[in-house]
Design an enzyme around this catalytic site. Structure first.
Site, PDB file in Angstrom:
ATOM      1  N   CYS A  36       0.922  -1.180  -0.120  1.00  0.00           N
ATOM      2  CA  CYS A  36      -0.130  -0.050  -0.012  1.00  0.00           C
ATOM      3  C   CYS A  36       0.805   1.420  -0.064  1.00  0.00           C
ATOM      4  CB  CYS A  36      -0.748  -0.202   1.278  1.00  0.00           C
ATOM      5  SG  CYS A  36      -1.499  -1.559   1.993  1.00  0.00           S
ATOM      6  N   ASP A  76      -3.333  -3.020   7.658  1.00  0.00           N
ATOM      7  CA  ASP A  76      -4.601  -3.811   8.348  1.00  0.00           C
ATOM      8  C   ASP A  76      -4.203  -5.298   7.735  1.00  0.00           C
ATOM      9  OD1 ASP A  76      -5.411  -1.569   9.310  1.00  0.00           O
ATOM     10  OD2 ASP A  76      -7.254  -1.904   8.967  1.00  0.00           O
ATOM     11  N   GLU A 134     -10.200  -5.529  13.732  1.00  0.00           N
ATOM     12  CA  GLU A 134     -10.967  -5.991  12.796  1.00  0.00           C
ATOM     13  C   GLU A 134     -11.174  -7.407  12.927  1.00  0.00           C
ATOM     14  OE1 GLU A 134      -9.527  -4.484   9.091  1.00  0.00           O
ATOM     15  OE2 GLU A 134     -10.399  -2.399   9.399  1.00  0.00           O
ATOM     16  N   SER A 163     -13.310  -5.557   8.579  1.00  0.00           N
ATOM     17  CA  SER A 163     -12.363  -5.187   7.421  1.00  0.00           C
ATOM     18  C   SER A 163     -13.438  -4.784   6.226  1.00  0.00           C
ATOM     19  CB  SER A 163     -11.569  -6.393   6.655  1.00  0.00           C
ATOM     20  OG  SER A 163     -11.305  -6.105   5.842  1.00  0.00           O
TER      21      SER A 163
END
Length: 575
Positions: A54, A86, A451, A477
């Site tokens: 990312c 995440d 999450e 998520s």
């Protein structure tokens, strides 16, 4: 070219007058010329790191932004902040760091900007929490600001079909169920993520990227191009030039982020079937500006917004497909046709949202973006719930689910944390028809509001995603599928009703009426409350997560950690 008067800009405190000679000497040490010292200083903040795809391209993209700032007679100063990714933090203790990192990102950008007296901010972010964290800093500081998303990952290819990391999470469940071999799981994991960029479905990163455009902080269509595309440089340069235009016109972040633009952003989350996490991040962004815009307000918009963009996880397509179909500008154009957009909102271009929509030539393709007149469903892909389990509300994503799948009644099976639930799923010690309750995972009680993708994906992989429901005071998520209710508030650690549920209690989740109730009388719940032993102790008695647990508020208000815009006694730009 514009010559800027710095007499009212923050950077005058470090660059102007004889008494600032020592400060200027530091700037000369970095190769900055005299002319550049006396130009506006623009912070170029990135979340670059080597933790995940990312963020890996952000430092290169920042160079394009800096070129744009320089072209418009500004002096860019690049700096980095953290991110917690995440996908890598998922399913273990590391996920406790995720939501807390949003506050750290906002705080660290604020401190850097204040400490060095930068005049404006261009922020680049890729991972889920870094997008709202960066935008929160912009709104908090109220400086001329432009946000730019690092771009999404390209889809992988496996056995002739597009795949994403969501498929790998679900493959773990298929593997546990004996339906996928070790070799096939290994083959899938090596091809699912083939490039730089954030997860490709309409998970949290892409949801908040769409928000950045819809709210007006990002240039139109800048969120769309995948991270590896060199064409992203054009948006980087344009963002650098745009922030200089905002300085010239004195257009600040809160001129852009208003109640109306937050409502526009919520519309785009709803119609794209976006992540439930937007129900946390939009209130937090509003809080920075002193605007009351809570989970209920977000859910009211979700309720009367049609769902017409067919993106994963509920639909078929990924961010790259949306970009090729015309991206957020085409979505905004469709929303306008239905009268669902506030057109007077200012944007980072210096023009109004209506003026930006006027120049969009493309139309809905009918495949990725349906016409708003013939949507996939009449209500948004995300729904708010309330009831005697969740007096402060809860949220559920129903994009791609049939009407008979969004009402569920069953006996509770209660777990005191995510690990216990995941173990039960792995060992299949739960039953079809049950409502799995995972508590003590809220912002304070977790701490960190984890999450639950590992658990929900394993359920989906076992083919049980539609045969059980799940409720938690934690989060899900954006990649979660199935009937999964998150953000149940008040959380268990604060004595919310979810703390009082017992195995066998009959729970009804109704996403049509927006209710979440347990078949236990008020009197019995009061008796249970009197016998409640208090919050579950955590192992986090010191450090960053302890501090977060002490400060963080309810998810309903955005899980924020400071008093926000309403309590302000000064504006940074005006000091």
């Amino acid at each position: 070219m514009t010559k800027f008067d710095k007499s009212k800009l923050p950077s005058r405190h470090v660059t102007e007058g004889p008494e600032r000679a020592p400060h200027r000497s530091y700037l000369y040490a970095m190769g900055i010329s005299e002319a550049e010292i006396h130009q506006p200083l623009v912070g170029v903040a990135t979340c670059w790191n080597e933790a995940a795809p990312c963020n890996i391209a952000l430092n290169r993209q920042a160079q394009a932004v800096k070129m744009g700032v320089k072209q418009a007679m500004g002096t860019p100063r690049e700096f980095c902040t953290i991110t917690v990714t995440d996908g890598i933090a998922m399913g273990h203790e590391g996920m406790r760091s995720s939501l807390a990192s949003r506050e750290t990102i906002a705080d660290s950008v604020e401190l850097t900007m204040r400490g060095h007296c930068y005049d404006a901010l261009v922020g680049l972010a890729g991972c889920d929490k870094s997008l709202p964290g960066m935008m929160m800093a912009m709104i908090r500081l109220n400086v001329p600001s432009v946000f730019i998303y690092g771009g999404s990952i390209l889809p992988g290819r496996f056995e002739g079909r597009d795949v994403t990391v969501q498929d790998v999470f679900e493959a773990v469940g298929q593997h546990q169920a004996g339906n996928l071999s070790d070799i096939d799981l290994e083959r899938l994991e090596t091809v699912a993520c083939p490039s730089a960029g954030a997860c490709g479905g309409q998970f949290t990163a892409n949801t908040m990227a769409c928000v950045s455009e819809a709210i007006g902080l990002a240039l139109p269509n800048s969120a769309g191009a995948p991270a590896p595309y060199e064409s992203r440089d054009v948006y980087g340069e344009a963002s650098g030039r745009a922030v200089m235009n905002l300085i010239k016109k004195n257009i600040r972040a809160r001129d852009i982020v208003t109640l109306e633009s937050l409502q526009n952003a919520a519309r785009v989350v709803a119609c794209t079937g976006g992540s439930t996490n937007a129900g946390l991040h939009l209130p937090a962004m509003a809080h920075e500006a002193g605007i009351e815009f809570y989970l209920d307000d977000v859910c009211d918009i979700f309720r009367d917004t049609p769902y017409f963009v067919d993106l994963k996880p509920g639909g078929a397509y990924v961010a790259k497909d949306l970009y090729e179909a015309g991206g957020v500008p085409v979505i905004m154009k469709e929303l306008r046709k239905a009268g669902l957009i506030h057109e007077d909102c200012m944007t980072a271009t210096g023009r109004s949202m209506g003026e930006e929509i006027d120049i969009v030539e493309r139309e809905a393709d009918g495949k990725v973006i349906y016409p708003v007149s013939t949507p996939i469903s009449e209500t948004g892909g995300v729904v708010g719930l309330k009831g005697n389990i969740a007096p402060s509300g809860a949220i559920v994503k129903i994009a791609g689910m049939a009407e008979d799948e969004i009402v569920f009644t069953g006996p509770a099976r209660v777990f005191e944390c995510e690990e216990d639930a995941f173990e039960a799923v792995q060992n299949r010690t739960y039953k079809e028809g049950e409502v799995l309750v995972i508590r003590n995972e809220g912002p304070s009680g977790g701490p960190g509001m984890r999450e639950m993708l590992a658990t929900t994906a394993a359920l989906s992989g076992q083919g049980m995603g539609k045969k059980v429901a799940l409720i938690t005071d934690g989060r899900f998520s954006g990649a979660t599928r199935g009937f999964c209710v998150g953000h149940v508030g008040p959380e268990a650690a604060h004595g919310g009703p979810i703390a009082l549920l017992q195995n066998g209690d009959v729970i009804t989740i109704n996403a049509i009426t927006g209710t979440l109730d347990v078949d236990v009388s008020d009197e019995d719940l009061e008796k249970r409350k009197a016998d409640w032993k208090g919050p579950r102790e955590t192992i986090y008695a010191t450090g960053a997560l302890w501090k977060y647990a002490q400060q963080v508020g309810e998810a309903y208000y955005g899980a924020v950690t400071h008093p926000g815009g309403k309590a302000e006694r000064h504006i940074y730009m005006d000091l």
